[in-house]
Design a protein around this motif. Structure first.
Motif, PDB file in Angstrom:
ATOM      1  N   GLU A 118     -28.340  -9.550 -59.738  1.00  0.00           N
ATOM      2  CA  GLU A 118     -27.505  -8.390 -60.038  1.00  0.00           C
ATOM      3  C   GLU A 118     -28.369  -7.136 -59.925  1.00  0.00           C
ATOM      4  O   GLU A 118     -29.503  -7.191 -59.520  1.00  0.00           O
ATOM      5  CB  GLU A 118     -26.946  -8.486 -61.466  1.00  0.00           C
ATOM      6  CG  GLU A 118     -25.913  -9.594 -61.655  1.00  0.00           C
ATOM      7  CD  GLU A 118     -25.395  -9.613 -63.086  1.00  0.00           C
ATOM      8  OE1 GLU A 118     -24.276  -9.141 -63.302  1.00  0.00           O
ATOM      9  OE2 GLU A 118     -26.110 -10.087 -63.985  1.00  0.00           O
ATOM     10  N   ARG A 119     -27.825  -6.029 -60.378  1.00  0.00           N
ATOM     11  CA  ARG A 119     -28.545  -4.762 -60.344  1.00  0.00           C
ATOM     12  C   ARG A 119     -29.093  -4.432 -58.969  1.00  0.00           C
ATOM     13  O   ARG A 119     -30.187  -3.961 -58.795  1.00  0.00           O
ATOM     14  CB  ARG A 119     -29.628  -4.693 -61.416  1.00  0.00           C
ATOM     15  CG  ARG A 119     -28.991  -4.633 -62.804  1.00  0.00           C
ATOM     16  CD  ARG A 119     -29.923  -4.316 -63.906  1.00  0.00           C
ATOM     17  NE  ARG A 119     -30.778  -3.233 -63.505  1.00  0.00           N
ATOM     18  CZ  ARG A 119     -31.981  -3.386 -62.968  1.00  0.00           C
ATOM     19  NH1 ARG A 119     -32.495  -4.575 -62.800  1.00  0.00           N
ATOM     20  NH2 ARG A 119     -32.669  -2.355 -62.639  1.00  0.00           N
ATOM     21  N   MET A 124     -33.280   3.581 -61.047  1.00  0.00           N
ATOM     22  CA  MET A 124     -32.269   2.675 -61.595  1.00  0.00           C
ATOM     23  C   MET A 124     -32.463   1.244 -61.142  1.00  0.00           C
ATOM     24  O   MET A 124     -32.155   0.315 -61.858  1.00  0.00           O
ATOM     25  CB  MET A 124     -30.874   3.146 -61.187  1.00  0.00           C
ATOM     26  CG  MET A 124     -30.559   4.489 -61.792  1.00  0.00           C
ATOM     27  SD  MET A 124     -28.975   5.122 -61.243  1.00  0.00           S
ATOM     28  CE  MET A 124     -29.035   6.757 -61.998  1.00  0.00           C
ATOM     29  N   PHE A 125     -32.946   1.073 -59.919  1.00  0.00           N
ATOM     30  CA  PHE A 125     -32.955  -0.282 -59.372  1.00  0.00           C
ATOM     31  C   PHE A 125     -34.319  -0.949 -59.330  1.00  0.00           C
ATOM     32  O   PHE A 125     -34.407  -2.152 -59.350  1.00  0.00           O
ATOM     33  CB  PHE A 125     -32.314  -0.304 -57.980  1.00  0.00           C
ATOM     34  CG  PHE A 125     -30.866   0.094 -57.999  1.00  0.00           C
ATOM     35  CD1 PHE A 125     -29.947  -0.654 -58.726  1.00  0.00           C
ATOM     36  CD2 PHE A 125     -30.414   1.214 -57.328  1.00  0.00           C
ATOM     37  CE1 PHE A 125     -28.614  -0.294 -58.771  1.00  0.00           C
ATOM     38  CE2 PHE A 125     -29.078   1.582 -57.376  1.00  0.00           C
ATOM     39  CZ  PHE A 125     -28.174   0.830 -58.097  1.00  0.00           C
ATOM     40  N   PRO A 160     -37.338  -0.191 -63.516  1.00  0.00           N
ATOM     41  CA  PRO A 160     -37.161  -0.987 -64.739  1.00  0.00           C
ATOM     42  C   PRO A 160     -37.642  -2.434 -64.583  1.00  0.00           C
ATOM     43  O   PRO A 160     -38.296  -2.971 -65.483  1.00  0.00           O
ATOM     44  CB  PRO A 160     -35.648  -0.944 -64.987  1.00  0.00           C
ATOM     45  CG  PRO A 160     -35.197   0.313 -64.320  1.00  0.00           C
ATOM     46  CD  PRO A 160     -36.078   0.474 -63.114  1.00  0.00           C
ATOM     47  N   ASP A 161     -37.380  -3.034 -63.413  1.00  0.00           N
ATOM     48  CA  ASP A 161     -37.814  -4.429 -63.228  1.00  0.00           C
ATOM     49  C   ASP A 161     -39.314  -4.561 -63.208  1.00  0.00           C
ATOM     50  O   ASP A 161     -39.877  -5.538 -63.695  1.00  0.00           O
ATOM     51  CB  ASP A 161     -37.300  -4.959 -61.891  1.00  0.00           C
ATOM     52  CG  ASP A 161     -35.830  -5.178 -61.946  1.00  0.00           C
ATOM     53  OD1 ASP A 161     -35.422  -6.288 -62.264  1.00  0.00           O
ATOM     54  OD2 ASP A 161     -35.099  -4.201 -61.716  1.00  0.00           O
ATOM     55  N   LYS A 208     -40.720  -4.131 -66.645  1.00  0.00           N
ATOM     56  CA  LYS A 208     -40.395  -5.307 -67.461  1.00  0.00           C
ATOM     57  C   LYS A 208     -41.352  -6.478 -67.258  1.00  0.00           C
ATOM     58  O   LYS A 208     -41.479  -7.335 -68.126  1.00  0.00           O
ATOM     59  CB  LYS A 208     -38.968  -5.766 -67.167  1.00  0.00           C
ATOM     60  CG  LYS A 208     -37.982  -5.262 -68.205  1.00  0.00           C
ATOM     61  CD  LYS A 208     -36.839  -6.233 -68.375  1.00  0.00           C
ATOM     62  CE  LYS A 208     -36.375  -6.282 -69.809  1.00  0.00           C
ATOM     63  NZ  LYS A 208     -35.119  -6.982 -69.966  1.00  0.00           N
ATOM     64  N   LEU A 227     -39.023  -0.361 -72.340  1.00  0.00           N
ATOM     65  CA  LEU A 227     -39.099   0.428 -71.124  1.00  0.00           C
ATOM     66  C   LEU A 227     -39.322   1.908 -71.412  1.00  0.00           C
ATOM     67  O   LEU A 227     -39.516   2.707 -70.498  1.00  0.00           O
ATOM     68  CB  LEU A 227     -37.830   0.260 -70.293  1.00  0.00           C
ATOM     69  CG  LEU A 227     -37.527  -1.157 -69.816  1.00  0.00           C
ATOM     70  CD1 LEU A 227     -36.256  -1.169 -68.986  1.00  0.00           C
ATOM     71  CD2 LEU A 227     -38.667  -1.706 -68.988  1.00  0.00           C
ATOM     72  N   GLN A 268     -35.936   3.496 -69.828  1.00  0.00           N
ATOM     73  CA  GLN A 268     -34.827   2.640 -70.273  1.00  0.00           C
ATOM     74  C   GLN A 268     -33.500   3.082 -69.634  1.00  0.00           C
ATOM     75  O   GLN A 268     -33.093   4.237 -69.789  1.00  0.00           O
ATOM     76  CB  GLN A 268     -34.725   2.782 -71.799  1.00  0.00           C
ATOM     77  CG  GLN A 268     -33.626   2.002 -72.459  1.00  0.00           C
ATOM     78  CD  GLN A 268     -34.014   0.545 -72.659  1.00  0.00           C
ATOM     79  OE1 GLN A 268     -35.179   0.224 -72.822  1.00  0.00           O
ATOM     80  NE2 GLN A 268     -33.023  -0.309 -72.613  1.00  0.00           N
ATOM     81  N   PRO A 269     -32.803   2.178 -68.937  1.00  0.00           N
ATOM     82  CA  PRO A 269     -31.527   2.558 -68.334  1.00  0.00           C
ATOM     83  C   PRO A 269     -30.553   3.144 -69.364  1.00  0.00           C
ATOM     84  O   PRO A 269     -30.468   2.647 -70.492  1.00  0.00           O
ATOM     85  CB  PRO A 269     -30.989   1.248 -67.775  1.00  0.00           C
ATOM     86  CG  PRO A 269     -32.193   0.428 -67.503  1.00  0.00           C
ATOM     87  CD  PRO A 269     -33.179   0.796 -68.573  1.00  0.00           C
ATOM     88  N   LEU A 270     -29.868   4.166 -68.981  1.00  0.00           N
ATOM     89  CA  LEU A 270     -28.821   4.853 -69.750  1.00  0.00           C
ATOM     90  C   LEU A 270     -29.335   5.618 -70.964  1.00  0.00           C
ATOM     91  O   LEU A 270     -28.603   6.391 -71.567  1.00  0.00           O
ATOM     92  CB  LEU A 270     -27.718   3.904 -70.250  1.00  0.00           C
ATOM     93  CG  LEU A 270     -27.117   2.896 -69.276  1.00  0.00           C
ATOM     94  CD1 LEU A 270     -26.038   2.066 -69.974  1.00  0.00           C
ATOM     95  CD2 LEU A 270     -26.530   3.555 -68.053  1.00  0.00           C
ATOM     96  N   LYS A 271     -30.569   5.371 -71.391  1.00  0.00           N
ATOM     97  CA  LYS A 271     -31.036   5.972 -72.639  1.00  0.00           C
ATOM     98  C   LYS A 271     -32.326   6.764 -72.474  1.00  0.00           C
ATOM     99  O   LYS A 271     -32.494   7.821 -73.066  1.00  0.00           O
ATOM    100  CB  LYS A 271     -31.276   4.885 -73.697  1.00  0.00           C
ATOM    101  CG  LYS A 271     -30.013   4.125 -74.048  1.00  0.00           C
ATOM    102  CD  LYS A 271     -30.258   3.130 -75.191  1.00  0.00           C
ATOM    103  CE  LYS A 271     -28.989   2.378 -75.543  1.00  0.00           C
ATOM    104  NZ  LYS A 271     -28.748   1.223 -74.659  1.00  0.00           N
ATOM    105  N   TRP A 273     -34.921   8.290 -67.177  1.00  0.00           N
ATOM    106  CA  TRP A 273     -33.742   7.738 -66.483  1.00  0.00           C
ATOM    107  C   TRP A 273     -32.652   8.809 -66.435  1.00  0.00           C
ATOM    108  O   TRP A 273     -32.055   9.055 -65.384  1.00  0.00           O
ATOM    109  CB  TRP A 273     -33.232   6.499 -67.229  1.00  0.00           C
ATOM    110  CG  TRP A 273     -32.188   5.720 -66.465  1.00  0.00           C
ATOM    111  CD1 TRP A 273     -32.402   4.622 -65.692  1.00  0.00           C
ATOM    112  CD2 TRP A 273     -30.769   5.983 -66.405  1.00  0.00           C
ATOM    113  NE1 TRP A 273     -31.215   4.185 -65.143  1.00  0.00           N
ATOM    114  CE2 TRP A 273     -30.198   5.005 -65.565  1.00  0.00           C
ATOM    115  CE3 TRP A 273     -29.930   6.950 -66.960  1.00  0.00           C
ATOM    116  CZ2 TRP A 273     -28.839   4.953 -65.271  1.00  0.00           C
ATOM    117  CZ3 TRP A 273     -28.565   6.915 -66.661  1.00  0.00           C
ATOM    118  CH2 TRP A 273     -28.031   5.932 -65.840  1.00  0.00           C
TER     119      TRP A 273
END
Ligand code: SF4
Ligand code: SF4
Lengths: 297, 450
Positions: free
Chosen positions: B8-9, B112-113, B116-117, B120, B126, B130-133, B137
């Motif tokens: 995903e992602r 976004m893609f 983060p990975d 991690k 993160l 951190q996504p969305l926060k 980001w």
């Protein structure tokens, strides 16, 4: 935000181009930030990282707002997500949800993807849901049509449902406040429309109704009231409205006006053809300098 | 041992099938199991309607499809000896629009893609990424949405506008519009200086050696450190062959196998379907994906920012490639480096627009009156080379074929050769690493199968 239990939002993607996701990401950034602060977007297949779709499905927790982007199909030959059809997944998710929102025209009624005739089962949410799955819904399905839907329409809808628990919707399931007016409202070419001054491609002047196929006067949307990307709308820029919020989108020959001996085949919603043609005749007799000249001259 | 993992992602979803040998991936296969049938949808439609349909193949690279369609339709005119006159202004406005979309996509992809990975792999928190926060980001997302406003000024909105049309563009920006566009691009330049590279823009644009890695201080530096910790400069290498079909003021056409060649013969671009499902044939055990394979002269080539940097002689990336080949590290750096050059190039293109020229010159013939004609077009999109091929009969679309950049990079194997991403994944020591290798190509499954 003192209340730490924010309403949860799950964004499910079915048969889509991801355009609505990118539309949301293109929202006014402080609005997006407020939205992300006020709601807990616990799952989005391409944005979040903490939970997988399986974890959402297995969890006992309710979903406050289930947002669906994309059309739904029972046909696993053409489309599956994590080995399930989008239809099965949608029904499972919906049975956990309080509010169900179709994000975009594909989720609302199939949209562009329903034109793929070789897959004869591409539909919107309403058509693919079992009665059983919708038992817990607190509201009728909300259809936010548009290809893509305007990000602000998504944000406003979620805040309104969250604050007031309900919204008035039209016969297509669309919030009346967003879809009762026409794309035509607020178009900067309106004066040209009134005085029947035809536009051409690549010009600031003139109305796109007469030749370019503009559907502004027949399309329920607030594109010219709540501007796109904060700055513009298609018709302001010079592109005709292609009626992407209506259930007959996409139609044939979208970039030209269907005519009968030089007269537009369809006339604006709410007026008889005869009356419209007489007004046109009268309006065309005026020469209004300001409108007939180039704006920048 | 064999494993199957759903990825995903990315834009859409892919299935990664790996065979393991001594805890290393010894073989890999990528399946794209979803198909929306755009080429079938287009059959029988009015040629101009393709301008509305093809951008909807993909929500993030729709302008590339739009440009490919408009070019293909204009090439139709050329092929019936009715070459259209398109003003420099219209050409510039098209190129600017496409550039802006690539800028938006590159920013999103990095933050976004991919980032983060990679973070991690090392830590659970993160932080600002951190996504969305996380603040970074959000900063990246804000920059992307500000930048895309400059495209909305031209097209009325983004995503999904069809502002390019055979003969020109529908829009007629004023000087004030052009300056606003420049302002929005400057937002991205500032973000690039402050957050992405952490050095002044001009200084960055002068980068031309491996040592310049030491001058970086922003997220590219952070990425570089993480990449070296995880040996990303050694993993993810593929055939080390590159292709760019399209060209623009920034990009050059060409390919590199042993050496660089700047002339391509498009008739050597061919699709293969031994492993690809068809509508009639889904049960065949040999077939496992909806993606076709595409080759140039029977060989696989990588397309995308790394290929463009190699063919276009971008000194910094060429230097990195000398040391690190077509690794995950070089690939990611190439995309971020391209971001800087796109920003620079787009600003200069906006300055070149002469608003007194026409935006549109009407073709003498209507496409609906054309009895029979064919044409091809090629465009450089975010993820690499995009190819459209159209055939018109009796004023309607008879056939429309699309080969997306992701088909070049993520398509299945052909004969003895492994596909580009497939080969790059082999050798990965964990699924997490394999996924990062896959993501280094900027995967878009919606485009891959369209
Ligand atoms: S261009 Fe379209 S929306 Fe604008 S005034 Fe004319 S008909 Fe209405
Ligand atoms: S103006 Fe018309 S075509 Fe454009 S987004 Fe609004 S409803 Fe859709």
């Amino acid at each position: 935000m003192t209340n730490n239990k924010k309403p949860t939002v799950v964004w499910f993607q079915a048969i889509t181009c991801n355009g609505n996701t990118h539309s949301l990401l293109s929202a006014n950034s402080s609005r997006l930030e407020l939205f992300l602060n006020s709601f807990d977007l616990i799952y989005h297949p391409s944005l979040t990282i903490d939970k997988s779709l399986n974890e959402i499905l297995e969890s006992k927790d309710e979903i406050d707002f289930l947002l669906v982007e994309g059309a739904i199909s029972k046909n696993s030959d053409f489309f599956t997500i994590s080995d399930e059809t989008t239809n099965v997944l949608l029904n499972k998710l919906t049975s956990k949800a309080k509010y169900l929102v179709a994000v975009g025209s594909c989720a609302s009624y199939g949209g562009v993807h329903a034109k793929f005739e070789q897959n004869d089962n591409v539909v919107g949410l309403e058509e693919s849901l079992d009665k059983k799955s919708t038992k817990n819904l607190k509201h009728e399905i909300i259809n936010l049509t548009g290809c893509p839907v305007h990000p602000e329409w998504i944000i406003q809808t979620l805040f309104t449902l969250n604050n007031f628990g309900k919204m008035a919707i039209d016969e297509e399931g669309r919030p009346k406040e967003l879809y009762s007016t026409l794309a035509h409202h607020g178009c900067t070419r309106n004066e040209y429309f009134e005085w029947k001054i035809e536009g051409a491609w690549g010009e600031k002047e003139g109305c796109l109704f007469y030749d370019q196929g503009c559907r502004g006067p027949m399309t329920h949307s607030s594109c010219n009231k709540i501007l796109w990307n904060d700055v513009n709308s298609k018709t302001r820029a010079g592109m005709p409205c292609i009626g992407c919020t209506e259930t007959d989108f996409p139609r044939d020959n979208m970039l030209e006006t269907k005519k009968n001996i030089g007269i537009p085949f369809e006339v604006p919603t709410g007026i008889s053809k005869r009356a419209y043609l007489s007004i046109t005749g009268v309006a065309k007799t005026f020469t209004i300098d300001r409108l007939n000249k180039k704006l920048m001259d | 041992m064999k494993t199957v993992e759903i990825v995903e992602r990315i834009e859409g979803e892919a299935k990664l099938n790996c065979s393991w040998d001594n805890n290393v991936i010894s073989d890999a296969r990528i399946d794209f199991l979803n198909f929306r049938g755009f080429e079938f949808i287009l059959e029988g439609k009015a040629p101009l309607d393709a301008l509305v349909y093809t951008p909807r193949i993909c929500g993030i690279c729709g302008q590339a499809h739009l440009k490919a369609t408009v070019d293909a339709l204009e090439n139709i005119y050329e092929n019936i000896n009715e070459k259209l006159e398109v003003t420099p202004k219209a050409k510039l406005l098209r190129e600017i629009g496409l550039n802006i979309e690539i800028i938006d996509s590159h920013i999103k992809w990095f933050y976004m893609f991919i980032l983060p990975d990679i973070i991690k792999l090392k830590q659970n928190d993160l932080g600002i990424y951190q996504p969305l926060k996380g603040s970074r980001w959000l900063g990246a997302s804000k920059t992307a949405s500000e930048t895309i406003k400059s495209l909305a000024i031209l097209g009325g909105q983004w995503p999904h506008t069809s502002y390019m049309i055979p003969g020109g563009v529908v829009t007629d920006p004023t000087l004030l519009d052009l300056s606003s566009m420049m302002n929005y691009i400057d937002t991205a330049v500032m973000f690039f200086e402050k957050s992405v590279a952490g050095v002044s823009f001009d200084k960055y644009l002068d980068f031309d050696s491996r040592d310049d890695l030491n001058i970086l201080s922003g997220d590219m530096k952070y990425f570089t450190n993480l990449a070296f910790e995880n040996s990303f400069q050694k993993i993810g290498t593929s055939h080390n062959r590159f292709i760019a079909l399209g060209e623009s003021s920034l990009f050059k056409t060409g390919k590199i196998r042993q050496r660089a060649i700047n002339k391509l013969d498009l008739s050597k671009v061919r699709e293969f379907t031994e492993q690809t499902f068809t509508i009639e044939d889904r049960a065949n055990p040999k077939k496992h994906t909806w993606s076709k394979a595409v080759c140039y002269d029977n060989n696989f080539y990588e397309t995308g920012p790394l290929a463009r940097a190699m063919i276009g002689n971008k000194p910094f990336i060429k230097e990195l490639h000398k040391s690190f080949k077509d690794s995950v590290f070089t690939r990611v750096m190439a995309r971020m480096d391209e971001l800087a050059h796109l920003l620079d190039n787009t600003k200069s293109l906006i300055k070149q627009v002469d608003i007194s020229e026409e935006s549109y010159i009407k073709p003498k013939i209507n496409l609906k009156d054309i009895d029979s004609a064919k044409a091809t077009s090629v465009v450089e999109a975010c993820r690499g080379s995009l190819y459209h091929d159209i055939e018109i009969e009796k004023g309607k679309i008879k056939k429309y074929d699309v080969i997306t950049p992701t088909v070049w990079n993520l398509g299945p194997s052909h004969k003895e050769q492994k596909g580009i991403a497939q080969k790059a994944i082999i050798g990965s020591k964990s699924l997490d690493i394999a996924k990062i290798v896959l993501r280094s190509f900027d995967v878009c499954s919606v485009c891959t199968t369209h």
